[in-house]
Design a protein around this motif. Structure first.
Motif, PDB file in Angstrom:
ATOM      1  N   CYS A 102       2.811  15.892  12.940  1.00 18.11           N
ATOM      2  CA  CYS A 102       2.235  15.149  14.070  1.00 18.11           C
ATOM      3  C   CYS A 102       2.567  13.661  14.017  1.00 18.11           C
ATOM      4  O   CYS A 102       2.160  12.906  14.903  1.00 18.11           O
ATOM      5  CB  CYS A 102       0.725  15.340  14.129  1.00 18.11           C
ATOM      6  SG  CYS A 102      -0.152  14.536  12.789  1.00 18.11           S
ATOM      7  N   LYS A 103       3.285  13.237  12.976  1.00 19.40           N
ATOM      8  CA  LYS A 103       3.746  11.839  12.831  1.00 19.40           C
ATOM      9  C   LYS A 103       2.614  10.835  12.527  1.00 19.40           C
ATOM     10  O   LYS A 103       2.837   9.631  12.580  1.00 19.40           O
ATOM     11  CB  LYS A 103       4.505  11.323  14.083  1.00 19.40           C
ATOM     12  CG  LYS A 103       5.585  12.244  14.578  1.00 19.40           C
ATOM     13  CD  LYS A 103       6.802  12.215  13.678  1.00 19.40           C
ATOM     14  CE  LYS A 103       7.860  13.198  14.139  1.00 19.40           C
ATOM     15  NZ  LYS A 103       8.379  14.085  13.128  1.00 19.40           N
ATOM     16  N   ALA A 104       1.410  11.359  12.239  1.00 22.67           N
ATOM     17  CA  ALA A 104       0.320  10.415  11.905  1.00 22.67           C
ATOM     18  C   ALA A 104       0.642   9.758  10.567  1.00 22.67           C
ATOM     19  O   ALA A 104       1.280  10.357   9.695  1.00 22.67           O
ATOM     20  CB  ALA A 104      -1.002  11.147  11.822  1.00 22.67           C
ATOM     21  N   GLU A 137      -1.109  20.671  -1.236  1.00 22.70           N
ATOM     22  CA  GLU A 137      -2.244  21.579  -1.020  1.00 22.70           C
ATOM     23  C   GLU A 137      -3.182  21.097   0.080  1.00 22.70           C
ATOM     24  O   GLU A 137      -4.174  21.734   0.379  1.00 22.70           O
ATOM     25  CB  GLU A 137      -3.067  21.722  -2.323  1.00 22.70           C
ATOM     26  CG  GLU A 137      -2.302  22.185  -3.539  1.00 22.70           C
ATOM     27  CD  GLU A 137      -1.704  23.582  -3.343  1.00 22.70           C
ATOM     28  OE1 GLU A 137      -2.165  24.296  -2.427  1.00 22.70           O
ATOM     29  OE2 GLU A 137      -0.768  23.924  -4.080  1.00 22.70           O
ATOM     30  N   LEU A 138      -2.908  19.927   0.635  1.00 21.60           N
ATOM     31  CA  LEU A 138      -3.848  19.336   1.598  1.00 21.60           C
ATOM     32  C   LEU A 138      -3.398  19.509   3.045  1.00 21.60           C
ATOM     33  O   LEU A 138      -2.193  19.530   3.325  1.00 21.60           O
ATOM     34  CB  LEU A 138      -4.010  17.840   1.311  1.00 21.60           C
ATOM     35  CG  LEU A 138      -4.803  17.477   0.051  1.00 21.60           C
ATOM     36  CD1 LEU A 138      -4.645  15.992  -0.263  1.00 21.60           C
ATOM     37  CD2 LEU A 138      -6.287  17.819   0.224  1.00 21.60           C
ATOM     38  N   ASN A 139      -4.393  19.585   3.915  1.00 21.77           N
ATOM     39  CA  ASN A 139      -4.082  19.664   5.347  1.00 21.77           C
ATOM     40  C   ASN A 139      -4.133  18.263   5.939  1.00 21.77           C
ATOM     41  O   ASN A 139      -4.965  17.451   5.548  1.00 21.77           O
ATOM     42  CB  ASN A 139      -5.137  20.501   6.070  1.00 21.77           C
ATOM     43  CG  ASN A 139      -5.153  21.932   5.577  1.00 21.77           C
ATOM     44  OD1 ASN A 139      -5.542  22.185   4.438  1.00 21.77           O
ATOM     45  ND2 ASN A 139      -4.708  22.833   6.408  1.00 21.77           N
ATOM     46  N   CYS A 140      -3.260  18.024   6.908  1.00 23.82           N
ATOM     47  CA  CYS A 140      -3.251  16.721   7.574  1.00 23.82           C
ATOM     48  C   CYS A 140      -4.584  16.551   8.327  1.00 23.82           C
ATOM     49  O   CYS A 140      -4.968  17.432   9.103  1.00 23.82           O
ATOM     50  CB  CYS A 140      -2.077  16.668   8.553  1.00 23.82           C
ATOM     51  SG  CYS A 140      -2.202  15.287   9.706  1.00 23.82           S
ATOM     52  N   PRO A 141      -5.317  15.433   8.113  1.00 19.96           N
ATOM     53  CA  PRO A 141      -6.603  15.254   8.805  1.00 19.96           C
ATOM     54  C   PRO A 141      -6.448  15.199  10.318  1.00 19.96           C
ATOM     55  O   PRO A 141      -7.383  15.446  11.049  1.00 19.96           O
ATOM     56  CB  PRO A 141      -7.112  13.906   8.282  1.00 19.96           C
ATOM     57  CG  PRO A 141      -6.314  13.597   7.081  1.00 19.96           C
ATOM     58  CD  PRO A 141      -5.004  14.316   7.216  1.00 19.96           C
ATOM     59  N   ASP A 162       0.873  -1.173   0.000  1.00 20.41           N
ATOM     60  CA  ASP A 162       0.000   0.000   0.000  1.00 20.41           C
ATOM     61  C   ASP A 162       0.908   1.219   0.000  1.00 20.41           C
ATOM     62  O   ASP A 162       1.961   1.213   0.648  1.00 20.41           O
ATOM     63  CB  ASP A 162      -0.866   0.028   1.265  1.00 20.41           C
ATOM     64  CG  ASP A 162      -2.130  -0.804   1.118  1.00 20.41           C
ATOM     65  OD1 ASP A 162      -2.496  -1.111  -0.035  1.00 20.41           O
ATOM     66  OD2 ASP A 162      -2.737  -1.141   2.154  1.00 20.41           O
ATOM     67  N   PRO A 163       0.494   2.300  -0.688  1.00 20.87           N
ATOM     68  CA  PRO A 163       1.299   3.530  -0.619  1.00 20.87           C
ATOM     69  C   PRO A 163       1.002   4.236   0.703  1.00 20.87           C
ATOM     70  O   PRO A 163      -0.147   4.385   1.096  1.00 20.87           O
ATOM     71  CB  PRO A 163       0.786   4.342  -1.814  1.00 20.87           C
ATOM     72  CG  PRO A 163      -0.582   3.816  -2.095  1.00 20.87           C
ATOM     73  CD  PRO A 163      -0.681   2.418  -1.551  1.00 20.87           C
ATOM     74  N   MET A 164       2.060   4.642   1.388  1.00 23.02           N
ATOM     75  CA  MET A 164       1.899   5.179   2.738  1.00 23.02           C
ATOM     76  C   MET A 164       2.536   6.563   2.808  1.00 23.02           C
ATOM     77  O   MET A 164       3.574   6.805   2.188  1.00 23.02           O
ATOM     78  CB  MET A 164       2.651   4.212   3.653  1.00 23.02           C
ATOM     79  CG  MET A 164       2.755   4.585   5.061  1.00 23.02           C
ATOM     80  SD  MET A 164       3.706   3.297   5.885  1.00 23.02           S
ATOM     81  CE  MET A 164       5.376   3.818   5.541  1.00 23.02           C
ATOM     82  N   ILE A 165       1.910   7.488   3.548  1.00 24.35           N
ATOM     83  CA  ILE A 165       2.527   8.799   3.777  1.00 24.35           C
ATOM     84  C   ILE A 165       2.487   9.104   5.269  1.00 24.35           C
ATOM     85  O   ILE A 165       1.644   8.573   5.987  1.00 24.35           O
ATOM     86  CB  ILE A 165       1.798   9.928   3.006  1.00 24.35           C
ATOM     87  CG1 ILE A 165       0.289   9.874   3.281  1.00 24.35           C
ATOM     88  CG2 ILE A 165       2.084   9.872   1.509  1.00 24.35           C
ATOM     89  CD1 ILE A 165      -0.451  11.086   2.810  1.00 24.35           C
ATOM     90  N   ASP A 166       3.402   9.973   5.696  1.00 25.26           N
ATOM     91  CA  ASP A 166       3.398  10.398   7.101  1.00 25.26           C
ATOM     92  C   ASP A 166       3.234  11.909   7.152  1.00 25.26           C
ATOM     93  O   ASP A 166       3.624  12.615   6.215  1.00 25.26           O
ATOM     94  CB  ASP A 166       4.754  10.071   7.763  1.00 25.26           C
ATOM     95  CG  ASP A 166       4.956   8.580   7.905  1.00 25.26           C
ATOM     96  OD1 ASP A 166       4.034   7.911   8.390  1.00 25.26           O
ATOM     97  OD2 ASP A 166       6.031   8.085   7.490  1.00 25.26           O
TER      98      ASP A 166
END
Ligand code: ATP
Length: 438
Positions: A40-42, A108-112, A32-36
């Motif tokens: 906040c390290k989520a 352009e996105l904010n971390c949820p 799976d493609p994963m991002i951090d």
């Protein structure tokens, strides 16, 4: 499986030779493609990040992406082509997993989780298989994997099962068992867990008949959910577009359920072609060919797979069956399970704990327990006992009362209609079996 002569059952190993997973493509492709989030390290799975972002924010990010890249017409046209797709969630996912667009969109996105913008790392591939070691030495030569699906155990045993059961094509092999995936985000209760139960069936067919059997199993499988009472409007097919097919599939459809958190796959039906058996033949050096006595030909069959999550579809059945209703000015919670799925099929109550009623009730309990799971309850008013069984989804409640002492009949109360009928004790087992199995 039990009701069909063309399907055999199997219980293959959880730990298999590691080369099984090389042959299947899992070592290389089961990622799976994963991002951090750097702030906040989520950790998030890139392809489903969109589920955690609201539509307004998604639109704003896409507009910003287009505005900031208006001097790149090739990119803009690529974005517009994706956006012309009819499913908005799908369009967003496609943009995220596109190497070029994904990077720009993430910026352009904010971390949820923490709300910061532009804090995501680049996507990395993350293999979902749990690795462990055989024997005392933890080196690369002793690596084994916990199976991430039950299917491969069926493929490597295909000829064993075929020859010992004397099955001819087309026929299937089914198994229920544990599967393990190191999911990046577990969520929604049983929907996504790292250890779950699968129920898979691999149907081996002549290559020329693959389309016919794919359509057959598509219909058969959705009918299975209907036949167990699942609300029709809450089920739908999702046909995978060609460019999103897994590496082994020629055609794929998901059966999706409308969960309170949105539509989600509960089962996948795949035309896996001869991919798996050919790969196992290549890697093991052992023939996987089937000898067709009619045509006198030897060939590798095509496989139509029905791959369902037992735990995930159980959750769908649970949600589907849950009702809160008002009955005689009282609120009741009830699980309207199909009787075949109800964990307890019948409950037995003595109306009062005297006059021989408990003894007769215990006799009935003992007799019924030979056929199915039952529950004995003599605590509290009968009305309360009914409510407790409604909550557990028990379809039938049997009460031994004064009339039982006279004519050896009991009341059987139906969970859904709440109607009661009198049934003679010696006909009870037969009556319930007919009701449960139809
Ligand atoms: P998803 O896209 O949700 O990760 P998938 O397409 O990877 O699922 P398959 O590999 O087709 O799923 O697995 C078959 C079935 O196994 C799914 O339809 C689902 O019911 C179940 N399943 C898969 N992963 C999980 C999980 N992590 N937890 C519970 N059930 C799962």
């Amino acid at each position: 499986m039990t009701y069909r002569e063309d399907i055999e059952g199997l219980d293959a190993s959880i730990l298999m030779h590691p080369r099984v997973w090389e042959a299947s493509g899992h070592v290389e492709n089961f990622t799976d493609p994963m991002i951090d989030c750097k702030q906040c390290k989520a950790r998030f799975r890139l392809d489903v990040l969109g589920d955690q972002i609201n539509e307004k924010k998604k639109k704003k990010a896409i507009e910003a992406l287009k505005e900031n890249n208006k001097d790149n017409p090739t990119l803009i046209s690529k974005v517009d082509t994706i956006l012309s797709g009819s499913d908005e969630a799908d369009n967003f996912e496609r943009m995220l997993i596109d190497d070029e667009i994904g990077k720009l969109l993430l910026a352009e996105l904010n971390c949820p989780q923490c709300g910061n913008k532009g804090t995501f790392t680049a996507a990395r591939k993350f293999n979902l298989m749990f690795k462990t070691f055989v024997g005392p030495v933890e080196d690369s030569g002793s690596v084994v994997y916990l199976r991430p699906e039950t299917a491969q155990g069926i493929y490597i045993n295909f000829l064993n099962v075929q020859s010992s059961s004397r099955q001819k094509l087309p026929f299937g092999i089914a198994q229920i068992g544990k599967a393990f995936r190191n999911e990046i985000n577990t969520k929604n209760f049983l929907f996504r867990t790292r250890e779950f139960e699968q129920m898979e069936m691999q149907f081996f067919v002549q290559p020329a008949n693959d389309k016919k059997w794919f359509e057959y199993w598509k219909a058969e499988r959705i009918n299975w959910y209907y036949s167990l009472g699942m609300t029709k409007e809450k089920l739908r097919y999702y046909d995978h577009p060609k460019d999103k097919l897994a590496h082994y599939a020629k055609e794929a459809t998901d059966i999706e359920y409308d969960f309170p958190f949105g539509w989600g796959e509960i089962e996948g039906i795949h035309n896996r072609t001869n991919y798996d058996l050919s790969r196992h033949e290549e890697h093991s050096g052992k023939s996987m060919k089937y000898f067709d006595e009619e045509s006198k030909e030897k060939y590798i069959p095509f496989i139509i797979e029905t791959s369902a999550g037992a735990s995930r579809s159980f959750m769908a059945f649970l949600i589907d069956a849950y009702y809160e209703e008002e009955v005689n000015n009282e609120q009741r919670s009830v699980l309207k399970f199909h009787p075949k799925l109800a964990p307890i099929k019948a409950a037995i109550f003595p109306l009062v704990n005297k006059d021989g009623m408990p003894e007769i009730s215990r006799e009935i309990e003992k007799d019924l327990r030979r056929n199915f799971k039952v529950f004995y309850d003599d605590k509290g008013a009968v009305g309360r006992r009914y409510r407790r069984q409604d909550e557990a989804g028990t379809p039938y409640c049997i009460t031994v009362d004064t009339q039982t002492l006279e004519d050896k009949t009991v009341t059987v109360r139906d969970r859904d209609s709440m109607e009661q009928v009198r049934v003679s004790i010696d006909k009870l087992s037969e009556y319930l079996l007919l009701k449960i199995n139809g």
